[in-house]
Design an enzyme around this catalytic site. Structure first.
Site, PDB file in Angstrom:
ATOM      1  N   ASP A  35     -80.080 -43.761 -29.554  1.00  0.00           N
ATOM      2  CA  ASP A  35     -79.451 -44.238 -28.899  1.00  0.00           C
ATOM      3  C   ASP A  35     -78.359 -44.039 -29.677  1.00  0.00           C
ATOM      4  N   ALA A  36     -76.910 -43.391 -28.896  1.00  0.00           N
ATOM      5  CA  ALA A  36     -75.830 -42.902 -29.490  1.00  0.00           C
ATOM      6  C   ALA A  36     -74.772 -43.766 -30.098  1.00  0.00           C
ATOM      7  N   ALA A  85     -77.071 -45.038 -20.719  1.00  0.00           N
ATOM      8  CA  ALA A  85     -76.016 -44.252 -19.890  1.00  0.00           C
ATOM      9  C   ALA A  85     -74.972 -45.696 -20.033  1.00  0.00           C
ATOM     10  N   THR A 141     -80.208 -49.321 -10.784  1.00  0.00           N
ATOM     11  CA  THR A 141     -79.567 -49.919 -10.130  1.00  0.00           C
ATOM     12  C   THR A 141     -79.403 -50.538  -8.760  1.00  0.00           C
ATOM     13  N   ASP A 142     -79.305 -51.447  -8.621  1.00  0.00           N
ATOM     14  CA  ASP A 142     -79.480 -51.931  -6.511  1.00  0.00           C
ATOM     15  C   ASP A 142     -77.796 -50.895  -6.054  1.00  0.00           C
ATOM     16  N   GLU A 143     -77.034 -50.388  -7.291  1.00  0.00           N
ATOM     17  CA  GLU A 143     -75.582 -50.165  -6.757  1.00  0.00           C
ATOM     18  C   GLU A 143     -76.101 -49.181  -6.351  1.00  0.00           C
ATOM     19  N   TYR A 166     -70.018 -44.750 -11.303  1.00  0.00           N
ATOM     20  CA  TYR A 166     -71.012 -44.716 -11.452  1.00  0.00           C
ATOM     21  C   TYR A 166     -72.398 -45.054 -10.712  1.00  0.00           C
ATOM     22  N   LYS A 170     -75.796 -43.128 -10.851  1.00  0.00           N
ATOM     23  CA  LYS A 170     -76.900 -43.436 -11.097  1.00  0.00           C
ATOM     24  C   LYS A 170     -78.023 -43.356  -9.570  1.00  0.00           C
ATOM     25  N   LYS A 205     -68.510 -56.810 -18.587  1.00  0.00           N
ATOM     26  CA  LYS A 205     -68.743 -57.655 -17.755  1.00  0.00           C
ATOM     27  C   LYS A 205     -68.392 -58.592 -17.291  1.00  0.00           C
ATOM     28  N   VAL A 222     -59.631 -61.931 -11.814  1.00  0.00           N
ATOM     29  CA  VAL A 222     -60.485 -62.468 -10.763  1.00  0.00           C
ATOM     30  C   VAL A 222     -60.672 -61.072  -9.664  1.00  0.00           C
ATOM     31  N   TYR A 223     -60.940 -60.065  -9.288  1.00  0.00           N
ATOM     32  CA  TYR A 223     -60.847 -59.189  -8.721  1.00  0.00           C
ATOM     33  C   TYR A 223     -60.184 -59.575  -7.201  1.00  0.00           C
ATOM     34  N   ASN A 265     -68.293 -64.097  -7.052  1.00  0.00           N
ATOM     35  CA  ASN A 265     -68.012 -64.174  -8.066  1.00  0.00           C
ATOM     36  C   ASN A 265     -66.642 -65.273  -8.477  1.00  0.00           C
ATOM     37  N   ARG A 289     -60.615 -54.558  -7.944  1.00  0.00           N
ATOM     38  CA  ARG A 289     -60.984 -52.847  -7.815  1.00  0.00           C
ATOM     39  C   ARG A 289     -61.481 -51.339  -6.482  1.00  0.00           C
TER      40      ARG A 289
HETATM   41  P1  NAD Z   1     -74.750 -50.824 -22.051  1.00  0.00           P
HETATM   42  O1  NAD Z   1     -73.456 -50.230 -21.243  1.00  0.00           O
HETATM   43  O2  NAD Z   1     -74.979 -52.089 -22.726  1.00  0.00           O
HETATM   44  O3  NAD Z   1     -75.899 -49.847 -22.785  1.00  0.00           O
HETATM   45  C1  NAD Z   1     -75.741 -48.654 -23.230  1.00  0.00           C
HETATM   46  C2  NAD Z   1     -76.654 -48.156 -24.178  1.00  0.00           C
HETATM   47  O4  NAD Z   1     -76.837 -47.067 -24.056  1.00  0.00           O
HETATM   48  C3  NAD Z   1     -75.521 -48.386 -25.311  1.00  0.00           C
HETATM   49  O5  NAD Z   1     -76.750 -48.777 -26.701  1.00  0.00           O
HETATM   50  C4  NAD Z   1     -75.159 -46.970 -25.598  1.00  0.00           C
HETATM   51  O6  NAD Z   1     -74.734 -46.457 -26.940  1.00  0.00           O
HETATM   52  C5  NAD Z   1     -76.167 -46.295 -25.558  1.00  0.00           C
HETATM   53  N1  NAD Z   1     -75.648 -44.779 -24.573  1.00  0.00           N
HETATM   54  C6  NAD Z   1     -75.192 -44.222 -24.357  1.00  0.00           C
HETATM   55  N2  NAD Z   1     -75.037 -43.681 -23.717  1.00  0.00           N
HETATM   56  C7  NAD Z   1     -75.305 -42.306 -24.598  1.00  0.00           C
HETATM   57  C8  NAD Z   1     -75.667 -40.892 -25.262  1.00  0.00           C
HETATM   58  N3  NAD Z   1     -75.367 -40.029 -23.953  1.00  0.00           N
HETATM   59  N4  NAD Z   1     -77.189 -41.425 -25.415  1.00  0.00           N
HETATM   60  C9  NAD Z   1     -77.414 -42.529 -26.027  1.00  0.00           C
HETATM   61  N5  NAD Z   1     -78.205 -43.422 -26.018  1.00  0.00           N
HETATM   62  C10 NAD Z   1     -76.476 -43.281 -25.128  1.00  0.00           C
HETATM   63  O7  NAD Z   1     -76.032 -51.382 -20.804  1.00  0.00           O
HETATM   64  P2  NAD Z   1     -77.112 -51.898 -19.652  1.00  0.00           P
HETATM   65  O8  NAD Z   1     -75.805 -52.961 -19.310  1.00  0.00           O
HETATM   66  O9  NAD Z   1     -78.033 -52.260 -21.235  1.00  0.00           O
HETATM   67  O10 NAD Z   1     -77.766 -51.383 -18.837  1.00  0.00           O
HETATM   68  C11 NAD Z   1     -78.428 -50.577 -19.409  1.00  0.00           C
HETATM   69  C12 NAD Z   1     -79.534 -50.339 -17.853  1.00  0.00           C
HETATM   70  O11 NAD Z   1     -79.413 -50.891 -17.045  1.00  0.00           O
HETATM   71  C13 NAD Z   1     -78.101 -48.782 -17.505  1.00  0.00           C
HETATM   72  O12 NAD Z   1     -78.899 -47.150 -17.359  1.00  0.00           O
HETATM   73  C14 NAD Z   1     -77.178 -49.463 -16.432  1.00  0.00           C
HETATM   74  O13 NAD Z   1     -77.433 -48.378 -15.380  1.00  0.00           O
HETATM   75  C15 NAD Z   1     -78.521 -49.737 -15.574  1.00  0.00           C
HETATM   76  N6  NAD Z   1     -78.612 -51.437 -15.074  1.00  0.00           N
HETATM   77  C16 NAD Z   1     -77.733 -52.129 -15.923  1.00  0.00           C
HETATM   78  C17 NAD Z   1     -77.401 -52.990 -15.398  1.00  0.00           C
HETATM   79  C18 NAD Z   1     -76.598 -54.259 -15.771  1.00  0.00           C
HETATM   80  O14 NAD Z   1     -76.305 -55.753 -14.758  1.00  0.00           O
HETATM   81  N7  NAD Z   1     -76.114 -54.383 -17.009  1.00  0.00           N
HETATM   82  C19 NAD Z   1     -77.828 -53.378 -13.473  1.00  0.00           C
HETATM   83  C20 NAD Z   1     -78.915 -52.872 -13.080  1.00  0.00           C
HETATM   84  C21 NAD Z   1     -78.713 -51.598 -14.007  1.00  0.00           C
HETATM   85  P1  TYD Z   2     -69.224 -56.264 -13.671  1.00  0.00           P
HETATM   86  O1  TYD Z   2     -69.611 -57.255 -15.024  1.00  0.00           O
HETATM   87  O2  TYD Z   2     -68.553 -55.122 -14.038  1.00  0.00           O
HETATM   88  O3  TYD Z   2     -70.909 -55.796 -12.385  1.00  0.00           O
HETATM   89  P2  TYD Z   2     -70.889 -55.073 -11.102  1.00  0.00           P
HETATM   90  O4  TYD Z   2     -69.523 -54.273 -11.083  1.00  0.00           O
HETATM   91  O5  TYD Z   2     -71.592 -53.688 -12.080  1.00  0.00           O
HETATM   92  O6  TYD Z   2     -70.871 -55.422 -10.652  1.00  0.00           O
HETATM   93  O7  TYD Z   2     -68.444 -57.229 -12.114  1.00  0.00           O
HETATM   94  C1  TYD Z   2     -69.530 -58.215 -11.315  1.00  0.00           C
HETATM   95  C2  TYD Z   2     -68.593 -58.212 -10.572  1.00  0.00           C
HETATM   96  O8  TYD Z   2     -67.681 -59.051 -11.434  1.00  0.00           O
HETATM   97  C3  TYD Z   2     -67.445 -57.791  -9.515  1.00  0.00           C
HETATM   98  O9  TYD Z   2     -67.618 -57.476  -8.134  1.00  0.00           O
HETATM   99  C4  TYD Z   2     -66.172 -57.400  -9.687  1.00  0.00           C
HETATM  100  C5  TYD Z   2     -66.772 -58.852 -10.778  1.00  0.00           C
HETATM  101  N1  TYD Z   2     -65.343 -58.696 -11.538  1.00  0.00           N
HETATM  102  C6  TYD Z   2     -63.934 -59.465 -12.058  1.00  0.00           C
HETATM  103  O10 TYD Z   2     -63.771 -60.184 -10.624  1.00  0.00           O
HETATM  104  N2  TYD Z   2     -63.232 -59.579 -12.655  1.00  0.00           N
HETATM  105  C7  TYD Z   2     -63.801 -58.659 -14.231  1.00  0.00           C
HETATM  106  O11 TYD Z   2     -62.644 -58.512 -14.842  1.00  0.00           O
HETATM  107  C8  TYD Z   2     -64.725 -57.823 -14.015  1.00  0.00           C
HETATM  108  C9  TYD Z   2     -64.887 -57.406 -15.477  1.00  0.00           C
HETATM  109  C10 TYD Z   2     -65.404 -58.260 -13.008  1.00  0.00           C
END
Ligand code: NAD
Ligand code: TYD
Length: 355
Positions: A35-36, A85, A141-143, A166, A170, A205, A222-223, A265, A289
């Site tokens: 991890d970076a 990521a 991700t589903d995105e 983003y 992905k 998030k 809220v967006y 949301n 957004r």
């Molecule tokens: P996060 O942002 O919390 O963590 C990302 C981690 O990656 C961090 O620890 C960061 O230091 C590390 N990192 C970033 N750039 C790096 C690099 N160049 N080299 C090494 N390490 C690096 O992310 P998360 O929410 O834990 O998501 C993890 C994975 O799951 C991601 O690939 C994301 O796209 C995917 N994902 C997340 C969600 C979600 O709801 N959080 C949903 C779907 C998919």
């Molecule tokens: P987020 O947690 O950023 O996840 P993603 O964009 O990957 O789905 O956002 C979840 C939802 O919440 C998304 O529809 C954007 C909305 N949102 C807000 O309304 N206000 C906020 O401050 C944030 C961070 C997200």
């Protein structure tokens, strides 16, 4: 016994997965967390596993080919689970290039190292033979599927139509993973999950940000109209699903992972306020957004019927436990929201104050 490289293991899902894998299986001989430690990586998430002799942390960048290669030589991995990521849509709108290099080039660097170390004859470009039992798992991700209207769900066959920098980075990474399977015969799986929630999520998030603001009597941004829908998955259900795909997933296949919990949301924001005993007057509708996806929903039939995984959490139980976790870990939240986070918050939300 598995020898596992986890990337991004200091982030939200990665750190939960490290805990899960070391805690739930005795089939792990060695787990290296590369991890970076960007703003999103936090070693505090991992203090409980530091003394586990199977666990090793390496600070480094997934794009550093030499480092990744050396790690393969040193630890002889048979499994890669790639979480690392740039993961936040709002940041990707500000800084797309970073997302492309980390998420796409980083993935390709890992795949290349795995291919060099796992292919029986790496010099023979026509050979598709790999060492026994190796697997590369891409956490996606589903995105990548884009946005849904009022009805329908994403299946593994839904065409990729990402809308944000983003999600397009992905999707690009997923296509590279697919290409390594098709061209070089790499044993891969791709998992595409819906929005995760739970402990250790960085408060940029939705859910942790709203909990943090509500606890501090700050406005809840809220967006737009807040009627965007996400399909929420508890992070420990996600970790169990990844472990299932590692064990039973058919090589070359994609698996969608979703919690069957579609919520708008605004519903979530109200629920958080209610549980914390805070007034709805804290809700502030801000500018939407750009390119905001209206609705995500995952059809998880494939993973549930073919691999036997199912989510264990109901949303009600999961969100209650999550709110309690943040209340009990206020110091963790305060530490990561001091410093740079303050500037991030000002820059990101000042521009959005007017709906
Ligand atoms: P996060 O942002 O919390 O963590 C990302 C981690 O990656 C961090 O620890 C960061 O230091 C590390 N990192 C970033 N750039 C790096 C690099 N160049 N080299 C090494 N390490 C690096 O992310 P998360 O929410 O834990 O998501 C993890 C994975 O799951 C991601 O690939 C994301 O796209 C995917 N994902 C997340 C969600 C979600 O709801 N959080 C949903 C779907 C998919
Ligand atoms: P987020 O947690 O950023 O996840 P993603 O964009 O990957 O789905 O956002 C979840 C939802 O919440 C998304 O529809 C954007 C909305 N949102 C807000 O309304 N206000 C906020 O401050 C944030 C961070 C997200």
């Amino acid at each position: 016994m598995k020898r596992v490289l986890v990337t991004g293991g200091a982030g939200f899902i990665g750190s939960n997965f490290v805990h899960y894998l070391l805690g739930h299986t005795d089939g792990v001989e060695c787990l290296v967390n590369l991890d970076a430690l960007t703003y999103a990586g936090n070693l505090e998430n991992l203090t409980a596993v530091e003394s586990d002799t199977r666990y090793h942390f390496v600070k480094g960048d997934i794009r550093d080919q030499k480092l990744v290669d050396n790690l393969f030589c040193e630890h002889n991995f048979d499994t890669v689970v790639h979480f690392a990521a740039e993961s936040h849509v709002d940041r990707s709108i500000e800084e797309p290039e970073l997302f492309l290099t980390t998420n796409i080039v980083g993935t390709q660097t890992l795949l290349d190292a795995a291919k060099r170390h796992w292919k029986i004859d790496p010099e023979d470009k026509y050979s598709r033979e790999y060492c026994e039992g190796v697997k590369y798992l891409q956490v996606s991700t589903d995105e990548v599927y884009g946005a849904l209207g009022a009805t329908g769900m994403f299946t593994e066959k839904t065409p990729l139509q990402p809308n944000s920098p983003y999600s397009s980075s992905k999707a690009g990474a997923d296509l590279i993973v697919r290409a390594y399977h098709e061209t070089y015969g790499m044993p891969v799986n791709i998992t595409r999950c819906s929005n995760n929630y739970g402990p250790y999520q960085f408060p940029e998030k939705l859910i942790p940000l709203m909990i943090h603001n509500a606890c501090n009597d700050k406005s809840l941004p809220v967006y737009g109209d807040g009627m965007q829908i996400r399909d929420w998955l508890h992070v420990s259900d996600h970790c169990a699903a990844i472990a299932t795909v590692l064990e039973k997933g058919k090589v070359g296949e994609v698996y969608n992972i979703g919690g069957n919990n579609e919520k708008a949301n605004i519903e979530i924001v109200r629920l958080i306020l209610q549980e914390l005993g805070k007034p709805e007057s804290l809700i502030t509708h801000v500018k939407d957004r750009p390119g905001h996806d209206r609705r995500y929903a995952i059809d998880n039939t494939k993973i549930t019927t073919e691999l036997g995984w199912a989510p264990a959490y109901t949303f009600e139980q999961g969100i209650h436990e999550t709110i309690q976790w943040y209340l009990n870990h206020m110091e963790w939240v305060e530490r990561i929201t001091s410093g740079d986070y303050q500037k991030y918050y000002r820059d990101m939300y000042q521009k959005a104050q007017q709906p």
